[in-house]
Design a protein around this motif. Sequence first.
Motif, mmCIF file in Angstrom:
data_model
loop_
_atom_site.group_PDB
_atom_site.id
_atom_site.type_symbol
_atom_site.label_atom_id
_atom_site.label_comp_id
_atom_site.label_asym_id
_atom_site.label_seq_id
_atom_site.Cartn_x
_atom_site.Cartn_y
_atom_site.Cartn_z
ATOM 1 N N UNK A 139 34.411 40.663 47.287
ATOM 2 C CA UNK A 139 33.859 40.405 47.974
ATOM 3 C C UNK A 139 31.765 39.691 47.563
ATOM 4 N N UNK A 140 31.281 39.824 46.235
ATOM 5 C CA UNK A 140 30.443 39.998 45.353
ATOM 6 C C UNK A 140 30.412 38.190 44.489
ATOM 7 N N UNK A 141 31.232 37.425 44.986
ATOM 8 C CA UNK A 141 31.325 36.128 44.145
ATOM 9 C C UNK A 141 29.845 35.169 43.687
ATOM 10 N N UNK A 142 28.752 35.316 44.760
ATOM 11 C CA UNK A 142 28.117 34.741 44.476
ATOM 12 C C UNK A 142 27.113 36.166 43.486
ATOM 13 N N UNK A 143 27.009 36.475 43.347
ATOM 14 C CA UNK A 143 26.060 37.292 42.524
ATOM 15 C C UNK A 143 27.176 37.529 41.355
ATOM 16 N N UNK A 144 26.006 37.442 39.820
ATOM 17 C CA UNK A 144 26.833 37.223 38.558
ATOM 18 C C UNK A 144 26.159 38.585 37.945
ATOM 19 N N UNK A 145 27.505 39.715 38.470
ATOM 20 C CA UNK A 145 27.547 41.152 38.417
ATOM 21 C C UNK A 145 28.458 40.978 36.860
ATOM 22 N N UNK A 146 27.841 42.307 36.502
ATOM 23 C CA UNK A 146 28.505 42.588 35.250
ATOM 24 C C UNK A 146 30.426 43.004 34.955
ATOM 25 N N UNK A 147 30.682 42.969 36.776
ATOM 26 C CA UNK A 147 32.337 43.262 36.367
ATOM 27 C C UNK A 147 33.079 42.318 36.713
ATOM 28 N N UNK A 148 32.961 42.180 35.144
ATOM 29 C CA UNK A 148 34.023 41.273 35.213
ATOM 30 C C UNK A 148 35.703 41.148 34.625
ATOM 31 N N UNK A 149 36.029 42.759 35.463
ATOM 32 C CA UNK A 149 37.397 42.590 34.783
ATOM 33 C C UNK A 149 38.831 41.803 35.215
ATOM 34 N N UNK A 150 38.266 41.230 36.751
ATOM 35 C CA UNK A 150 39.749 39.940 37.276
ATOM 36 C C UNK A 150 39.241 38.801 36.321
ATOM 37 N N UNK A 151 37.518 38.130 36.017
ATOM 38 C CA UNK A 151 37.533 36.993 34.880
ATOM 39 C C UNK A 151 38.276 37.505 33.675
ATOM 40 N N UNK A 152 38.125 38.413 33.299
ATOM 41 C CA UNK A 152 39.082 38.986 31.974
ATOM 42 C C UNK A 152 40.643 38.439 32.073
ATOM 43 N N UNK A 153 40.759 39.155 33.381
ATOM 44 C CA UNK A 153 41.788 39.132 33.507
ATOM 45 C C UNK A 153 42.599 37.733 33.730
ATOM 46 N N UNK A 154 41.820 36.948 34.388
ATOM 47 C CA UNK A 154 41.740 35.039 34.660
ATOM 48 C C UNK A 154 41.588 34.434 33.577
ATOM 49 N N UNK A 155 41.735 35.201 32.663
ATOM 50 C CA UNK A 155 40.742 34.374 31.837
ATOM 51 C C UNK A 155 42.336 34.609 30.204
ATOM 52 N N UNK A 156 42.503 35.567 29.437
ATOM 53 C CA UNK A 156 43.810 36.044 29.675
ATOM 54 C C UNK A 156 44.871 35.420 30.029
ATOM 55 N N UNK A 157 44.836 34.934 31.418
ATOM 56 C CA UNK A 157 46.341 34.307 31.579
ATOM 57 C C UNK A 157 45.671 32.936 31.199
ATOM 58 N N UNK A 196 29.002 30.333 48.913
ATOM 59 C CA UNK A 196 29.129 31.348 49.529
ATOM 60 C C UNK A 196 29.346 32.776 48.805
ATOM 61 N N UNK A 197 29.806 34.033 49.941
ATOM 62 C CA UNK A 197 29.887 34.984 49.240
ATOM 63 C C UNK A 197 31.235 34.973 48.273
ATOM 64 N N UNK A 198 32.393 33.912 48.049
ATOM 65 C CA UNK A 198 33.408 33.258 47.924
ATOM 66 C C UNK A 198 32.807 32.824 45.931
ATOM 67 N N UNK A 199 32.133 32.456 45.778
ATOM 68 C CA UNK A 199 32.056 31.715 43.997
ATOM 69 C C UNK A 199 30.392 31.908 44.110
ATOM 70 N N UNK A 200 29.851 32.084 42.686
ATOM 71 C CA UNK A 200 29.065 32.036 41.969
ATOM 72 C C UNK A 200 27.883 30.889 42.210
ATOM 73 N N UNK A 201 26.702 30.518 42.512
ATOM 74 C CA UNK A 201 25.822 29.044 42.298
ATOM 75 C C UNK A 201 25.618 28.902 41.382
#
Length: 284
Positions: A139-157, A196-201
Amino acid sequence: MENLAYYDGKVGTVDEVTIPFNDRSHFFGDGVYEATMGANGVPYLVEDHLDRFYSSARALGIVIPSGKDELKQLLFDLLAKVDGDTHFVYWQVTRGVAMRDHVYGSDMEGKLWVLIRPQALGSIRTPVNVTVTEDKRFEYGHVKTLNLLPAVLYSQMAHDRDACETILHRNGVVTECSHSNVSILKDGVFYSHPNDEHILRGIAKTHMIQACYRLGIPVIERAFTLDQLFDADEIMISSSSKFCLPVRSIDGQAVAGRDPENLNALQDELIREFRDYTGSNALD
């Protein structure tokens, strides 16, 4: 320079600059980042990106070791050192350097990193294929955090499915993509998920909305469903390097392509804005 890396005052190529073992990014992904394209020596929309960078850091209690104006000037100075006409400009701040411990000291000062490398800007006119999956991020989708493992997995998908991006949804409600925002046009109206908290602005998404206002295209920032996505007249993904990229198929199913007039007007306006800001004709 062929490419540039910066860490806490040290400058060199990506092969020359080293990072302390105890930087908290290594153990916890404890930091936030920003990225934009540079053209003609100008980081595009740098003020917007700096605003979001400092907002992300505040949300996690990270202390950035410089003010906005100082960091802005540093990005211009570093960009001038790298060969090429258009560049990927990336910067991040980590919480700092300390022995590994989940708890951190209140007096820690962040460590600033910068990466700049040549990168061409592709056309935003070429339609792409995307894929869709459930959004399982925290639930921190609105913060551009370095924790990008989900983005890595979805990009690989997406890569494995011969797609440009993965569109995410929560219980059938579209949120965003693995590393982009997604918006739609329907009956002449621009729809996009509210911030909101589900997406990055998204900076690019924000400027798409501003372009819609200038063009007289009505805007509704309201979540839309997968059914509405598939029924949209146009689907656009937007990011710092893909300002308004049209989607023409989802998992091989043809979609959109029914409102070229508004889509082309929106793309033209975003290209004009980019050229006015950077003085570069690199985007088409």
